[in-house]
Design a protein around this motif. Structure first.
Motif, mmCIF file in Angstrom:
data_model
loop_
_atom_site.group_PDB
_atom_site.id
_atom_site.type_symbol
_atom_site.label_atom_id
_atom_site.label_comp_id
_atom_site.label_asym_id
_atom_site.label_seq_id
_atom_site.Cartn_x
_atom_site.Cartn_y
_atom_site.Cartn_z
ATOM 1 N N ILE A 117 59.718 9.090 -8.626
ATOM 2 C CA ILE A 117 58.436 8.411 -8.823
ATOM 3 C C ILE A 117 58.307 7.399 -7.695
ATOM 4 O O ILE A 117 59.198 6.589 -7.467
ATOM 5 N N VAL A 118 57.179 7.457 -6.983
ATOM 6 C CA VAL A 118 56.919 6.522 -5.896
ATOM 7 C C VAL A 118 55.893 5.505 -6.385
ATOM 8 O O VAL A 118 54.876 5.863 -6.971
ATOM 9 N N VAL A 119 56.196 4.232 -6.123
ATOM 10 C CA VAL A 119 55.369 3.137 -6.613
ATOM 11 C C VAL A 119 54.920 2.273 -5.442
ATOM 12 O O VAL A 119 55.715 1.936 -4.567
ATOM 13 N N CYS A 120 53.637 1.915 -5.462
ATOM 14 C CA CYS A 120 53.101 0.929 -4.523
ATOM 15 C C CYS A 120 52.211 -0.005 -5.338
ATOM 16 O O CYS A 120 52.310 -0.037 -6.561
ATOM 17 N N TYR A 121 51.349 -0.763 -4.712
ATOM 18 C CA TYR A 121 50.478 -1.668 -5.454
ATOM 19 C C TYR A 121 49.495 -0.928 -6.355
ATOM 20 O O TYR A 121 49.376 -1.220 -7.532
ATOM 21 N N THR A 122 48.759 0.011 -5.787
ATOM 22 C CA THR A 122 47.644 0.636 -6.507
ATOM 23 C C THR A 122 47.777 2.137 -6.706
ATOM 24 O O THR A 122 46.952 2.737 -7.368
ATOM 25 N N GLY A 123 48.774 2.754 -6.107
ATOM 26 C CA GLY A 123 48.956 4.193 -6.212
ATOM 27 C C GLY A 123 48.405 4.966 -5.027
ATOM 28 O O GLY A 123 48.687 6.146 -4.872
ATOM 29 N N GLN A 124 47.633 4.311 -4.185
ATOM 30 C CA GLN A 124 47.023 5.025 -3.059
ATOM 31 C C GLN A 124 48.028 5.317 -1.948
ATOM 32 O O GLN A 124 48.139 6.458 -1.504
ATOM 33 N N THR A 125 48.757 4.330 -1.506
ATOM 34 C CA THR A 125 49.762 4.546 -0.462
ATOM 35 C C THR A 125 50.873 5.454 -0.981
ATOM 36 O O THR A 125 51.366 6.317 -0.261
#
Length: 162
Positions: A117-125
């Motif tokens: 699972i990859v996580v960033c601030y908003t899911g876009q990156t």
């Protein structure tokens, strides 16, 4: 002297004509890079349908209970909050490893066979990173829908901007 010069000139012209006329004329085949890539992707199960099937996971109680079954990669490491604190240090999904957009493919090799699972601030990156992982052979990589905004209200960057 004129005859000698004329003979030398004729020898040079003859040799030049012989060398030029013996040149093998071949043209390289025209390669259509798009078709080559398209064929490769189709042959290896990497069509857009394959890549975007089951690639998003939502944050809910079930995921929170099973988070240890996933290899979570937090790619917010280069970003800082208003106080200049790197957000991974400020808070992250339990067990998440810090990664970056530029090293995500090599960092994913440590997943040990767990789904990613990859996580960033908003899911876009993170969605871009997941596609890079899927194209690199990590077919079970997923993006956390809405990113850290969905994981915990402390990281909600969507509500104020909608």
């Amino acid at each position: 002297m004129k005859k000698r010069s004329l003979v030398i000139l004729m020898v040079i012209v003859s040799i030049t004509m012989f060398m030029v006329s013996c040149k093998e004329s071949s043209t390289d085949p025209v390669v259509n890079e798009f078709d080559t890539l398209l064929n490769y992707m189709n042959d290896n199960g990497m069509t857009i349908t394959d890549l975007t099937t089951d690639w998003i996971i939502t944050s809910d109680a079930t995921l929170e209970a099973e988070i240890a079954n996933y290899y979570v990669m937090d790619i917010r490491t280069g970003d800082t909050n208003a106080n200049g604190v790197v957000d991974y240090i400020d808070g992250h999904v339990p067990g998440a490893v810090a990664s970056s957009y530029s090293t995500i493919v090599t960092d994913a090799e440590a997943c040990g066979g767990k789904p990613i699972i990859v996580v960033c601030y908003t899911g876009q990156t993170a969605s871009h990173a997941v596609m890079a992982l899927r194209l690199s052979g990590f077919s079970d990589a997923k993006v956390l829908k809405w990113g850290m905004s969905s994981w915990h209200s402390d990281f909600d960057s969507w509500t104020a901007n909608t």
